[in-house]
Design an enzyme around this catalytic site. Structure first.
Site, mmCIF file in Angstrom:
data_model
loop_
_atom_site.group_PDB
_atom_site.id
_atom_site.type_symbol
_atom_site.label_atom_id
_atom_site.label_comp_id
_atom_site.label_asym_id
_atom_site.label_seq_id
_atom_site.Cartn_x
_atom_site.Cartn_y
_atom_site.Cartn_z
ATOM 1 N N HIS C 213 -3.591 6.486 0.170
ATOM 2 C CA HIS C 213 -4.907 6.691 0.832
ATOM 3 C C HIS C 213 -5.639 7.333 0.030
ATOM 4 O O HIS C 213 -6.978 7.019 0.451
ATOM 5 C CB HIS C 213 -4.731 7.821 2.051
ATOM 6 C CG HIS C 213 -3.957 7.175 3.107
ATOM 7 N ND1 HIS C 213 -4.237 7.922 4.596
ATOM 8 C CD2 HIS C 213 -3.111 6.077 3.462
ATOM 9 C CE1 HIS C 213 -3.469 7.054 5.341
ATOM 10 N NE2 HIS C 213 -2.915 6.210 4.923
ATOM 11 N N SER C 217 -5.088 0.488 0.464
ATOM 12 C CA SER C 217 -4.280 -0.314 0.305
ATOM 13 C C SER C 217 -4.970 -1.471 -0.549
ATOM 14 O O SER C 217 -5.998 -1.758 -0.521
ATOM 15 C CB SER C 217 -3.832 -1.133 1.703
ATOM 16 O OG SER C 217 -3.054 -0.171 2.345
ATOM 17 N N LYS C 241 -0.591 -4.751 14.785
ATOM 18 C CA LYS C 241 0.030 -5.660 13.916
ATOM 19 C C LYS C 241 1.362 -5.001 13.338
ATOM 20 O O LYS C 241 2.491 -5.797 13.543
ATOM 21 C CB LYS C 241 -0.581 -5.984 12.669
ATOM 22 C CG LYS C 241 -0.211 -7.179 11.836
ATOM 23 C CD LYS C 241 -1.194 -7.464 10.862
ATOM 24 C CE LYS C 241 -0.759 -9.111 10.190
ATOM 25 N NZ LYS C 241 -1.532 -9.422 9.194
ATOM 26 N N ASP C 242 1.494 -3.793 13.145
ATOM 27 C CA ASP C 242 2.615 -2.906 12.875
ATOM 28 C C ASP C 242 3.617 -3.143 13.991
ATOM 29 O O ASP C 242 5.041 -3.219 13.937
ATOM 30 C CB ASP C 242 2.414 -1.856 12.253
ATOM 31 C CG ASP C 242 2.117 -1.839 10.836
ATOM 32 O OD1 ASP C 242 1.491 -0.786 10.469
ATOM 33 O OD2 ASP C 242 2.156 -2.793 10.094
ATOM 34 N N GLU C 285 28.248 -1.773 -2.172
ATOM 35 C CA GLU C 285 27.390 -2.596 -1.153
ATOM 36 C C GLU C 285 26.515 -3.529 -1.354
ATOM 37 O O GLU C 285 26.230 -3.518 -2.619
ATOM 38 C CB GLU C 285 26.761 -1.281 -0.279
ATOM 39 C CG GLU C 285 27.722 -0.507 0.523
ATOM 40 C CD GLU C 285 27.920 -1.268 2.062
ATOM 41 O OE1 GLU C 285 28.990 -2.043 2.055
ATOM 42 O OE2 GLU C 285 27.067 -0.914 2.993
#
Lengths: 257, 200, 435
Positions: C213, C217, C241-242, C285
């Site tokens: 922040h 971004s 959108k998220d 894994e």
């Protein structure tokens, strides 16, 4: 730009090739399993109750002399269609150790439905001693504990065939088409009519192998049907939610693009 | 706070039709999302409820055939001790000849047993939870022939009722059903409408 | 920025004394976000959501799990069979780990492609690498907890690598184990740390977001926002959108949980741990496979034996990432304007996928090529490992010097408003956004 797309396609192709090569290399090391159709493998798959009840008989009469089922409780048998009374009767046929009593001694009592399946041997060392050093594994999770799952278990049980010419099988071991290295310590457990099915189904080796595999698939994954049912509901719900969310997103962004 | 003017900027007031359609969409999506979150919450709450193996021990069957007259055994039910006493005729008589009005926690003996000779009570003192003495032969039973709690001196009679001491209530009677003469299922009351008073 | 006047009096009362509502409103609601973010920017919020899912399911599973060597396996089976919805919670947690790594790996590659690690976001990137390391430690320890064959033997193989450290290696390993082999003491402490680390991750994620922040971004063009015309408030644009991206993600997640819950797993882990029986193939894994491949690819180097060299290379491959902002000196951020870098980026992706595949193979596996010749998988692993390190240590620095980037657009709004044109041309190409 074209070059970028080309290398990107290369990457995707590489990924797919990776998956294929991976499975090919894997298969080369392991025996090809005779693939079966299993009722529980599809998206809406369910278990075959009848087969599982027969499979339980196969387990009880054939396998239980050497193999335990210690993660399953007798009460679980009601899930595959046995009544409470039948299950109580099945349980009562086994003795479990309990105690100590008021004198400090351990004692034996008939099993109740709350008890878990009694293993044929008290511990691994005793199991090995009775089986020439080989340990018959517990079968509760067998269908999940082997690559190939139910196909593997079915393959082992139907895989006792004559060895190819020249293949050496030492004494005490048997040739099995599916077992790794093809030499298995377990003698062929199934013969035609080894078990008398109460519903009259002919007890061929293939039938018994199928039934006991259905049974063991259930012991390994008792909640499969509930999982599939819930999965269908969840996916449908999420489809609706995602469609709505998409509509909202488009609405919110309408002026911007 | 500069906003990019978009059709859906938070405070926009479009035409009535557009607003209600858009609002409905937002409301519907929010509601569906909320339903999703609520449905997801249930497994997380239910997993703390007793699991299947714990529920399997909700009831136990006890074999009474080995118990002699005058003898008592302790069974474990839901983690608690259950006193099962094969009462002698004298003990039954003693329990029934008391004036109920005199009792700190009034209850008739008949209301506390299904079969007179079998007294089945939870062996936890109703004062502060100790396990009273009186099960083993020769152990102190207190002045009333039942049980004596050594923690704070509560004394129970041959019907498991509190007679003296700080305990406020009689020893609790669990739900039980006689399956036959010699087997009792503790944890389930009889299905007949007679309730505890009816004979099995 | 004017703080909003909240409608609720209770909220205003609290906010006056502890401005958490104003803070959240500023950071999540009005927070300016570049308007041109594509779907590759969804993966950060997805990672945060998966973290919450893992913590909640983990806490609930811990109510039923017993961290004792003789009881652990059975306690997990009890969860699967007897605990109400236990099978669901366990499968969510188990598959959530795989989903977490898928999301985070995509998030990382997004950063690599668009230059999100460049100035002034170097610290943001490094915090991300810290989160990755913590995730790997958490996942490693978590996999040990069911105490299956792979749990035990995977733990044995990996902890044994610490013996490679000269002089103090054995003592460190004994200290780690709490004994002379992986056993109950190891299991207990892994459980404690597995419970702890996710909360440490939460802390680092908060700092990661704070760092984000500070400058906001990055965006697909890699150029800074010039003003309000280049950005949108986070709510409702990016929350919507998220939300949509979350729906797609949950569909995939649910697909695995309900219809392929053991897809990412190893059958051998349904066998209780047996210290006296080694499985034929010990595989970690899937999300550790590339690192496993690097570990096994390295031979003896000069005076350093292969085991130690492999450990150094394996840890080095992640530690390397910390230095990325200084290895890549190109002032252009986004690969969209770096045609050469773009090619090498995709080769890196390919190399990582190949490394993943190599990690799953047996160390002496061979691919049949001719009648009597096979290509050892080891050579493929070595080639991919060499490329991996070369990409960061050689290619990126060189590209910074020699690459001719494409001209950058003037601003974010410009290409959007003018339909994709408006690239400053010629010799006076706008100087690259100073990195």
């Amino acid at each position: 730009m074209m070059r970028a797309r080309w290398t990107k396609s290369l990457g995707v192709a590489g990924f797919v090739a990776t998956l294929l090569a991976g499975s090919a290399a894997y298969a080369a090391e392991h025996v090809a399993l005779p693939e079966q159709e299993w009722s529980f493998n599809s998206l809406f798959g369910t278990y075959e109750r009848d087969a599982q009840q027969r499979g339980f008989l196969v387990y009880k009469d054939v396998c239980a002399s050497c193999h335990g089922l210690r993660l399953v409780a007798y009460r679980n048998l009601m899930d595959i269609g046995f009544t409470e009374d039948e299950v109580k009767a099945i349980a009562a046929g086994y003795l479990v150790q309990d105690g100590p009593d008021d004198n400090g001694d351990m004692y034996e009592r008939p099993a109740t439905t709350a008890d878990r399946f009694v293993s044929p041997f008290p511990n691994d060392a005793a199991a090995r001693a009775s089986n020439g050093g080989a340990l018959p594994p517990d079968l509760s999770l067998m269908v999940k504990a082997r690559a190939g799952g139910p196909d593997y278990v079915y393959g082992i049980l139907t895989g006792y065939v004559d060895p190819p010419a020249g293949f050496e099988v030492p004494d005490g071991l048997y040739y099995n088409a599916v077992f790794p290295a093809h030499r298995i310590a377990m003698p062929p457990p199934l013969f035609d009519d080894a078990v008398a099915y109460p519903d009259g189904t002919p007890a061929t080796v293939g039938q018994m192998a199928h039934d006991v595999t259905q049974f063991l698939a259930w012991t390994a994954e008792p909640h499969l049907e509930a999982r599939h049912r819930m999965g269908v509901k969840v996916l449908l719900f999420l489809l609706v939610l995602t469609a709505l969310a998409y509509a909202v997103k488009r609405k919110v962004w309408a002026g911007v693009h | 706070m500069a906003h990019e003017p978009g059709a859906a900027a938070a405070a926009a007031h479009a035409t009535g039709e557009e607003t209600t359609r858009r609002d409905f969409l937002f409301l519907a999506t929010g509601a569906v999302g909320a339903i999703g979150v609520a449905s997801v919450a249930w497994p997380f709450i239910d997993q703390m409820n007793p699991a299947a193996d714990t529920l399997a021990l909700k009831e136990i069957e006890v074999d009474l055939s080995a118990i002699e007259v005058g003898q008592a055994i302790t069974a474990k039910w839901q983690g608690k001790p259950v006193f099962i006493r094969y009462r002698t005729p004298e003990e039954i008589e003693e329990a029934r000849s008391v004036d109920v009005a005199d009792l700190p926690d009034p209850a008739t003996d008949e209301s506390r047993v299904q079969e007179a000779q079998w007294l089945i009570v939870i062996g936890i003192c109703t004062h502060l939870g100790c396990i009273p003495q009186g099960q083993l032969p020769g152990s102190a039973r207190g002045d009333y022939g039942g049980w004596l709690c050594s923690c704070h001196g509560s004394q129970y009679d041959t019907s498991g009722r509190i007679r003296s001491g700080p305990a406020p209530q009689n020893l609790h009677v669990p739900p039980y059903t006689f399956l036959n003469e010699t087997r009792v299922l503790i944890g389930q009351a009889p299905e007949t409408t007679g309730g505890e008073n009816g004979s099995a | 920025m004017a703080a909003p006047r909240f409608k609720s009096r209770i909220v205003r009362w609290i906010d006056y004394r502890l401005p958490v509502f104003s803070y959240l409103h500023h950071e999540l609601h009005e927070y300016p976000t570049p308007k041109n973010l594509n779907y590759w920017w969804n993966f950060g919020s997805l990672a945060g959501i998966v973290l919450v899912v893992m913590i909640v399911t983990g806490i609930v599973l811990a109510m039923h799990y017993t961290p004792q060597a003789s009881l652990a396996f059975d306690s997990v089976e009890r969860i699967m069979r007897d605990v109400n919805y236990g099978w669901l919670l366990r499968y969510i947690h188990m598959n959530g780990a795989s989903m977490f790594f898928i999301v985070v790996y995509i998030h990382i590659f997004r950063g690599l492609y668009y230059g999100s690690y460049k100035a002034p976001r170097e610290l943001l990137w490094m915090l991300g690498v810290v989160i990755l390391l913590l995730m790997m430690a958490t996942a490693f320890m978590g996999y040990v907890l069911p105490w299956g064959q792979m749990s035990f033997w995977g733990a044995t193989v990996i902890t044994n690598f610490f013996t490679a450290i000269p002089w103090i290696g054995e003592s460190i390993t004994t200290w780690l184990w709490g004994g002379y082999t992986v056993d109950n003491p190891t299991l207990n402490r892994f459980f404690s740390l597995h419970y702890l680390l996710p909360f440490v991750i939460v802390g680092v994620v908060i700092v990661h977001i704070l760092a984000l922040h500070r400058f906001g971004s990055n965006n697909p063009l890699g150029i800074d926002t010039k003003g309000p015309q280049d950005s949108l408030p986070f709510h409702p644009y990016y929350t919507a959108k998220d939300y949509f991206g979350l729906g797609i993600f949950l569909l995939i997640f649910a697909g695995f949980v309900f219809f392929g819950p053991n897809f990412f797993g190893e059958p051998d882990n349904y066998i209780p741990a047996n210290p006296l029986a080694t499985p034929p193939h010990i595989v970690p894994e899937w999300y550790f496979l590339p690192f496993y491949a690097i570990l096994r690819a390295v031979p003896d180097i000069w005076f350093i034996d292969a085991k130690l060299a492999g450990v150094i290379a394996m840890f080095g491959s992640i530690v390397l990432l910390f230095f990325l902002p200084w290895l890549d000196r190109s002032p252009v951020r986004s690969a969209r304007f770096r045609p050469l870098y773009k090619q090498f980026f995709w080769i890196l992706v390919l190399a990582c996928l190949v490394l993943g595949w190599v990690g799953a193979q047996s160390p002496d596996a061979v691919i049949r090529v001719g009648e009597d010749w096979g290509l050892p998988v080891l050579w493929i692993g070595r080639l991919a490992t060499v490329y991996y390190f070369a990409h960061f240590l050689v290619v990126m620095p060189l590209l910074g010097i020699f690459e001719r980037p494409k001209p950058l657009p003037m601003s974010i709004s410009e290409p959007v408003l003018k339909g994709g044109g408006a690239l400053a041309t010629g010799a006076h190409a706008k100087p690259m956004e100073k990195a």
